[in-house]
Motif scaffolding. Structure first.
Motif, PDB file in Angstrom:
ATOM      1  N   UNK A 352       0.866  -1.267   0.120  1.00  0.00           N
ATOM      2  CA  UNK A 352       0.045  -0.166   0.066  1.00  0.00           C
ATOM      3  C   UNK A 352       0.948   1.113  -0.182  1.00  0.00           C
ATOM      4  N   UNK A 353       1.757   1.243   0.738  1.00  0.00           N
ATOM      5  CA  UNK A 353       2.837   2.385   0.652  1.00  0.00           C
ATOM      6  C   UNK A 353       3.339   2.508  -0.851  1.00  0.00           C
ATOM      7  N   UNK A 354       3.573   1.601  -1.658  1.00  0.00           N
ATOM      8  CA  UNK A 354       3.824   1.705  -2.893  1.00  0.00           C
ATOM      9  C   UNK A 354       2.739   2.528  -3.718  1.00  0.00           C
ATOM     10  N   UNK A 355       1.695   2.017  -3.430  1.00  0.00           N
ATOM     11  CA  UNK A 355       0.537   2.801  -4.366  1.00  0.00           C
ATOM     12  C   UNK A 355       0.524   4.052  -3.929  1.00  0.00           C
ATOM     13  N   UNK A 356       0.403   4.425  -2.663  1.00  0.00           N
ATOM     14  CA  UNK A 356       0.329   6.022  -2.179  1.00  0.00           C
ATOM     15  C   UNK A 356       1.528   6.782  -3.058  1.00  0.00           C
ATOM     16  N   UNK A 357       2.418   6.186  -3.052  1.00  0.00           N
ATOM     17  CA  UNK A 357       3.805   6.715  -3.490  1.00  0.00           C
ATOM     18  C   UNK A 357       3.534   7.516  -4.917  1.00  0.00           C
ATOM     19  N   UNK A 358       2.781   6.401  -5.883  1.00  0.00           N
ATOM     20  CA  UNK A 358       2.793   6.761  -7.308  1.00  0.00           C
ATOM     21  C   UNK A 358       1.528   7.140  -7.826  1.00  0.00           C
ATOM     22  N   UNK A 359       0.466   7.580  -6.971  1.00  0.00           N
ATOM     23  CA  UNK A 359      -0.788   8.033  -7.159  1.00  0.00           C
ATOM     24  C   UNK A 359      -0.786   9.350  -6.744  1.00  0.00           C
ATOM     25  N   UNK A 360      -1.729  10.306  -7.176  1.00  0.00           N
ATOM     26  CA  UNK A 360      -1.856  11.533  -6.891  1.00  0.00           C
ATOM     27  C   UNK A 360      -2.600  11.674  -5.660  1.00  0.00           C
ATOM     28  N   UNK A 361      -2.408  13.070  -4.977  1.00  0.00           N
ATOM     29  CA  UNK A 361      -2.854  13.057  -3.679  1.00  0.00           C
ATOM     30  C   UNK A 361      -4.361  12.574  -3.116  1.00  0.00           C
ATOM     31  N   UNK A 362      -5.263  13.010  -3.924  1.00  0.00           N
ATOM     32  CA  UNK A 362      -6.364  12.548  -3.636  1.00  0.00           C
ATOM     33  C   UNK A 362      -6.541  10.943  -3.657  1.00  0.00           C
ATOM     34  N   UNK A 400      10.422  -6.631  -4.550  1.00  0.00           N
ATOM     35  CA  UNK A 400      10.818  -6.645  -5.787  1.00  0.00           C
ATOM     36  C   UNK A 400       9.841  -5.749  -6.537  1.00  0.00           C
ATOM     37  N   UNK A 401       8.607  -5.625  -6.177  1.00  0.00           N
ATOM     38  CA  UNK A 401       7.678  -4.928  -6.796  1.00  0.00           C
ATOM     39  C   UNK A 401       8.081  -3.178  -6.781  1.00  0.00           C
ATOM     40  N   UNK A 402       8.724  -2.915  -5.480  1.00  0.00           N
ATOM     41  CA  UNK A 402       9.158  -1.616  -5.061  1.00  0.00           C
ATOM     42  C   UNK A 402      10.398  -1.261  -6.001  1.00  0.00           C
ATOM     43  N   UNK A 403      11.137  -2.377  -6.305  1.00  0.00           N
ATOM     44  CA  UNK A 403      12.484  -2.038  -7.097  1.00  0.00           C
ATOM     45  C   UNK A 403      12.002  -2.164  -8.624  1.00  0.00           C
ATOM     46  N   UNK A 404      10.906  -2.769  -8.956  1.00  0.00           N
ATOM     47  CA  UNK A 404      10.469  -2.425 -10.405  1.00  0.00           C
ATOM     48  C   UNK A 404      10.088  -1.122 -10.581  1.00  0.00           C
ATOM     49  N   UNK A 405       9.147  -0.730  -9.641  1.00  0.00           N
ATOM     50  CA  UNK A 405       8.385   0.482  -9.873  1.00  0.00           C
ATOM     51  C   UNK A 405       9.461   1.654 -10.159  1.00  0.00           C
ATOM     52  N   UNK A 406      10.686   1.734  -9.044  1.00  0.00           N
ATOM     53  CA  UNK A 406      11.596   2.558  -9.022  1.00  0.00           C
ATOM     54  C   UNK A 406      12.420   2.651 -10.288  1.00  0.00           C
ATOM     55  N   UNK A 407      12.440   1.553 -10.962  1.00  0.00           N
ATOM     56  CA  UNK A 407      13.078   1.299 -12.285  1.00  0.00           C
ATOM     57  C   UNK A 407      12.458   1.697 -13.426  1.00  0.00           C
ATOM     58  N   UNK A 408      10.984   1.296 -13.461  1.00  0.00           N
ATOM     59  CA  UNK A 408      10.349   1.505 -14.801  1.00  0.00           C
ATOM     60  C   UNK A 408       9.231   2.546 -14.830  1.00  0.00           C
ATOM     61  N   UNK A 409       8.670   2.962 -13.452  1.00  0.00           N
ATOM     62  CA  UNK A 409       7.513   4.085 -13.449  1.00  0.00           C
ATOM     63  C   UNK A 409       8.030   5.409 -14.029  1.00  0.00           C
ATOM     64  N   UNK A 410       7.354   6.025 -14.945  1.00  0.00           N
ATOM     65  CA  UNK A 410       7.639   7.184 -15.533  1.00  0.00           C
ATOM     66  C   UNK A 410       7.820   8.322 -14.322  1.00  0.00           C
ATOM     67  N   UNK A 411       7.467   8.235 -13.266  1.00  0.00           N
ATOM     68  CA  UNK A 411       7.510   9.296 -12.320  1.00  0.00           C
ATOM     69  C   UNK A 411       7.018   9.045 -11.012  1.00  0.00           C
TER      70      UNK A 411
END
Length: 420
Positions: A352-362, A400-411
């Motif tokens: 859930x922490x990863x989800x919150x990191x990559x979505x908007x504030x709302x 590993x999901x945390x690592x993948x998002x850090x590598x591949x997510x555009x922002x």
């Protein structure tokens, strides 16, 4: 001396083809509802289905060969011929194989159920080109599309505006080829880039139809899906809208939802239901759509003809998929009418922490609210599991999901593009 009472006949023995999170989520559903361990047939053992109380794992090398698949299923059915066997699949190519061999499978000794639509209906929605034509026929919104072959070159899509996305019309056909740089979905910003994408696919040996579509703008939060269920008689029984919060961005899994909130959108649900009723659908379907922020219209993209991993969102939000299957296809009980799911629930397969990191504030606030109220579920975190090796594998996969998002997510943060 008293004679022990006979053990009650199990309601169902699920047989699931595949070894991904979707296969496990399906098995968990049947275990929660009926206490049944699903027989999972897989080409290789994976951490998703290994060492689980909900899974009786059978590794069958060469399972993608339809003849080998039929033999493996026959062996399973022969173990308990007096129990209803429900055949399910977690990948499109397994669905296609089950449908193609339905007569042979249902002719096995015992009760064998293949809860999928007939071949013609499957072809009209599983092929993305045919599905796009069907939507146009029924006045359901779709992106501007050209159906071409890779060898045709970029001029075959000259009517489209860039950027465009490129994907195989048939997931099953695309799965049969492997080549360097193969992606689930390609994107081309201009004609030169489209030429490069088509040349790579052509050079990889794929000769089937491709969809080239004008890209609908917007990030992950503009994506959504409708899960629907139809009975063995074709009656519509259930539908539920889900808004995506976050998707995978690795090339091989681009577009797979990792966080989704169930909710309500009557217009999109009605359109999805109308399309599937038109072809005479049976069983489960997951319809992918994307909201165009320019006009607010959801454009239909494709149908997954099965319970995918996000299908567990239905069960998690209070609507039991396992019970639906057994009632509709094993007991053949009638339905009083279709139900539209309205319960709000967060489905996620990443922390859930990863989800919150990559979505908007709302949406981050929404995630916090649902989590605090107990309305958030990761299907992998099943309390009935006891094997510490399984929990260790899950923990490693989440990291590993945390690592993948850090590598591949555009922002790290994306502006919210989903209007509310």
């Amino acid at each position: 001396m008293s004679v022990p009472a006979p053990r009650p006949r199990p309601a169902v023995r699920p047989v699931v083809l595949g070894a991904d999170i979707g296969a496990y989520a399906t098995a968990r559903t049947f275990h929660e509802t009926f206490g049944a361990a699903s027989v999972v047939l897989a080409g290789v053992s994976t951490w998703q289905v290994a060492r689980s109380v909900a899974v009786d794992l059978r590794v069958v090398p060469g399972l993608t060969d339809p003849d080998r698949m039929v033999r493996a299923i026959a062996d399973v059915v022969a173990e308990a011929p007096d129990v209803p066997h429900l055949l399910l699949a977690s990948a499109d190519w397994y669905v296609d194989a089950l449908v193609a061999r339905r007569e042979e499978l249902t002719g096995l000794p015992g009760e064998v159920v293949v809860p999928y639509a007939h071949t013609e209906a499957m072809a009209r929605v599983s092929d993305k080109g045919a599905f796009t034509s069907l939507c146009r026929e029924l006045d359901v919104p779709v992106p501007a599309t050209a159906v071409i072959r890779a060898a045709d070159g970029p001029d075959a899509a000259a009517s489209l505006r860039f950027p465009v996305v490129v994907k195989a019309a048939s997931t099953t056909a695309y799965h049969k080829v492997t080549f360097p740089g193969q992606r689930k979905v390609d994107r081309a910003a201009d004609r030169a880039e489209l030429a490069q994408v088509l040349a790579r696919i052509d050079g990889g040996g794929f000769t089937g139809d491709l969809l080239v579509q004008e890209e609908v703008p917007g990030g992950d939060a503009t994506m959504a899906a409708v899960n629907l269920f139809f009975g063995a008689d074709g009656s519509w029984r259930f539908a539920q809208f889900g808004r995506v919060l976050l998707e995978e961005h690795t090339p091989g899994a681009l577009g797979n939802s990792v966080a989704q909130v169930t909710g309500v959108d009557d217009v999109v649900v009605e359109q999805a239901r109308r399309v599937l009723e038109h072809v005479g659908w049976r069983g489960f379907a997951n319809v992918d759509v994307k909201r165009d922020p320019r006009d607010g219209v959801h454009r239909f993209l494709e149908v997954n003809p099965r319970v995918g991993r996000s299908g567990y969102a239905v069960t998690a939000s209070g609507y039991d998929v396992a019970r639906m299957y057994v009632d509709a296809f094993v007991h053949r009980t009638g339905a009083a009418g279709g139900v539209v799911g309205t319960n709000e629930h967060l489905f996620h397969v990443v922390p859930l922490g990863l989800v919150r990191r990559y979505v908007d504030d709302d949406d981050a606030a929404l995630v916090r609210r649902l989590a605090r109220s107990g309305a958030a579920t990761n299907p992998l975190l099943y309390r009935a599991e006891r094997d510490p090796r399984r929990w260790a594998a899950i923990a490693a996969a989440q990291l590993n999901q945390v690592r993948k998002f850090a590598r591949h997510h555009p922002g790290r943060k994306q502006p919210g593009s989903y209007g509310r």
